[in-house]
Design an enzyme around this catalytic site. Structure first.
Site, mmCIF file in Angstrom:
data_model
loop_
_atom_site.group_PDB
_atom_site.id
_atom_site.type_symbol
_atom_site.label_atom_id
_atom_site.label_comp_id
_atom_site.label_asym_id
_atom_site.label_seq_id
_atom_site.Cartn_x
_atom_site.Cartn_y
_atom_site.Cartn_z
ATOM 1 N N ASP A 1 14.371 -0.106 47.936
ATOM 2 C CA ASP A 1 15.418 -0.987 48.461
ATOM 3 C C ASP A 1 15.391 -1.036 49.990
ATOM 4 O O ASP A 1 15.067 -0.043 50.638
ATOM 5 C CB ASP A 1 16.785 -0.489 47.977
ATOM 6 C CG ASP A 1 17.881 -1.504 48.204
ATOM 7 O OD1 ASP A 1 17.583 -2.709 48.255
ATOM 8 O OD2 ASP A 1 19.048 -1.094 48.357
ATOM 9 N N GLY A 2 15.746 -2.194 50.525
ATOM 10 C CA GLY A 2 15.894 -2.323 51.969
ATOM 11 C C GLY A 2 14.877 -3.215 52.642
ATOM 12 O O GLY A 2 14.878 -3.347 53.871
ATOM 13 N N GLY B 1 14.621 -6.546 52.652
ATOM 14 C CA GLY B 1 15.249 -7.683 53.311
ATOM 15 C C GLY B 1 15.975 -7.282 54.579
ATOM 16 O O GLY B 1 15.864 -7.960 55.610
ATOM 17 N N SER C 1 13.448 -6.952 39.215
ATOM 18 C CA SER C 1 14.423 -6.750 38.150
ATOM 19 C C SER C 1 14.763 -8.050 37.451
ATOM 20 O O SER C 1 14.489 -9.150 37.960
ATOM 21 C CB SER C 1 15.708 -6.129 38.726
ATOM 22 O OG SER C 1 16.470 -7.109 39.409
ATOM 23 N N THR C 2 15.372 -7.943 36.269
ATOM 24 C CA THR C 2 15.809 -9.137 35.551
ATOM 25 C C THR C 2 16.888 -9.881 36.344
ATOM 26 O O THR C 2 17.092 -11.080 36.144
ATOM 27 C CB THR C 2 16.362 -8.760 34.165
ATOM 28 O OG1 THR C 2 17.310 -7.684 34.299
ATOM 29 C CG2 THR C 2 15.243 -8.310 33.239
ATOM 30 N N ASN D 1 16.766 -10.169 39.665
ATOM 31 C CA ASN D 1 16.156 -10.772 40.856
ATOM 32 C C ASN D 1 15.895 -12.264 40.710
ATOM 33 O O ASN D 1 15.651 -12.959 41.703
ATOM 34 C CB ASN D 1 14.847 -10.067 41.213
ATOM 35 C CG ASN D 1 15.046 -8.695 41.834
ATOM 36 O OD1 ASN D 1 14.150 -7.859 41.804
ATOM 37 N ND2 ASN D 1 16.224 -8.449 42.406
ATOM 38 N N ARG E 1 23.587 3.349 44.068
ATOM 39 C CA ARG E 1 23.789 2.818 42.719
ATOM 40 C C ARG E 1 22.434 2.748 42.028
ATOM 41 O O ARG E 1 21.391 2.754 42.683
ATOM 42 C CB ARG E 1 24.456 1.443 42.754
ATOM 43 C CG ARG E 1 23.716 0.409 43.573
ATOM 44 C CD ARG E 1 24.462 -0.925 43.575
ATOM 45 N NE ARG E 1 23.766 -1.915 44.401
ATOM 46 C CZ ARG E 1 23.978 -2.076 45.702
ATOM 47 N NH1 ARG E 1 24.877 -1.321 46.331
ATOM 48 N NH2 ARG E 1 23.309 -2.993 46.382
ATOM 49 N N THR E 2 22.457 2.669 40.709
ATOM 50 C CA THR E 2 21.209 2.651 39.945
ATOM 51 C C THR E 2 20.649 1.246 39.768
ATOM 52 O O THR E 2 19.464 1.093 39.469
ATOM 53 C CB THR E 2 21.411 3.271 38.555
ATOM 54 O OG1 THR E 2 22.358 2.480 37.813
ATOM 55 C CG2 THR E 2 21.922 4.706 38.665
ATOM 56 N N SER E 3 21.487 0.223 39.910
ATOM 57 C CA SER E 3 21.050 -1.168 39.795
ATOM 58 C C SER E 3 20.283 -1.444 38.504
ATOM 59 O O SER E 3 19.261 -2.129 38.500
ATOM 60 C CB SER E 3 20.199 -1.575 41.021
ATOM 61 O OG SER E 3 21.006 -1.627 42.171
ATOM 62 N N GLU F 1 18.534 13.758 38.238
ATOM 63 C CA GLU F 1 19.160 14.121 39.508
ATOM 64 C C GLU F 1 19.017 12.928 40.451
ATOM 65 O O GLU F 1 17.934 12.365 40.598
ATOM 66 C CB GLU F 1 18.487 15.353 40.113
ATOM 67 C CG GLU F 1 18.652 16.613 39.288
ATOM 68 C CD GLU F 1 20.097 17.090 39.205
ATOM 69 O OE1 GLU F 1 20.849 16.885 40.186
ATOM 70 O OE2 GLU F 1 20.485 17.644 38.155
#
Length: 261
Positions: A35-36, A38, A80-81, A83, A209-211, A222
């Protein structure tokens, strides 16, 4: 029978090597939310696509670092679905970019002994992307240094829903008894039933978050959330997350009262 020898992944540019984490404390399966991209681009006044391009090298370095420290399974959340909700231009870019990354990097990953597996839905995914994923799977199917799950058009809820549909169909056809369905049954109907449970779930960029990533497999994972944006991420950040993991006390729902000294 001879065992194939694999190439050693490239070293980090600084020369740093993996920390001395005991083998029994190294997570077997690490899931990574990259992530990150953008935000990294926006901070530099660049289009979002440039962030995705910069993230390619980060993933390759993380794979090299995972091999170095002894991780045996690594899952990367590539598309991801959810996206599909992004702008048509960004979706088109990501489809072509994922296709080209697989094509560019599969020979190198194969040389390292990485077994590549695609996890995700076929509908809506470009045929050219599916083709490159299937070529990579076939090329690397006998490798055993590490398994890299490339999660494209993937969603945790989607794969559980798909599994439930297949179970319902087999019950309807009499192949399965409804009263015999348990957690092991559901796991067998997931698209990649051989995938082990996630030990360490890592997300870059500071979001916590797990998104919708590997929901079933991450039941007892963990969680480690790191502030670094993905294009700036490398194996050193992965190793930091693994050191954090190694200090955790994993009880899987069990608990023991402390004994007074």
């Amino acid at each position: 029978m001879t065992t194939r020898r694999y190439e050693t992944p490239f070293a980090h540019p600084t020369g740093v090597t993996s920390p001395p984490v005991p083998a029994e404390l190294v997570p077997g399966h690490v899931a990574v939310v990259m992530d990150g991209n953008g935000r990294w681009a926006n901070e530099r006044g660049l289009p979002r696509t440039k962030g995705h391009e910069a993230g390619e090298g980060a993933l390759l370095d993380v794979v090299a670092g995972a091999l170095e420290i002894g991780v045996t399974h690594l899952s990367a959340y590539a598309f991801s679905t959810e996206n599909w909700r992004r702008s048509p231009d960004e979706v088109r870019f990501l489809m072509g970019f994922n296709r080209d990354v697989i094509r560019r990097r599969r020979d190198q990953l194969h040389a390292w002994g990485v077994r590549m597996r695609w996890v995700g839905r076929r509908p809506r995914l470009w045929a050219s992307v599916i083709k490159e994923l299937e070529i990579a799977q076939e090329m690397t199917k006998d490798n055993d240094a590490m398994t890299l799950y490339f999660c494209v058009n993937y969603g945790g809820r989607a794969e559980i829903a798909d599994a439930v549909q297949r179970i319902a169909e087999d019950v309807r056809r009499g192949r399965l008894k409804g009263n015999g369905i348990d957690e092991r049954t559901i796991a067998r109907y997931l698209p990649e039933p051989g995938m082990p449970d996630v030990d360490l779930f890592v997300r870059s960029s500071g979001e916590q978050r797990t998104s919708n990533f590997l929901l079933w497999q991450s039941a007892y994972a963990e969680m480690v959330f790191q502030d670094t944006l993905w294009p700036d991420y490398d194996r050193r950040h992965l190793w930091q997350a693994i050191e954090t993991y190694a200090r955790r006390d994993r009880r899987y729902g069990g608990a023991v009262d402390a004994v007074d000294g």
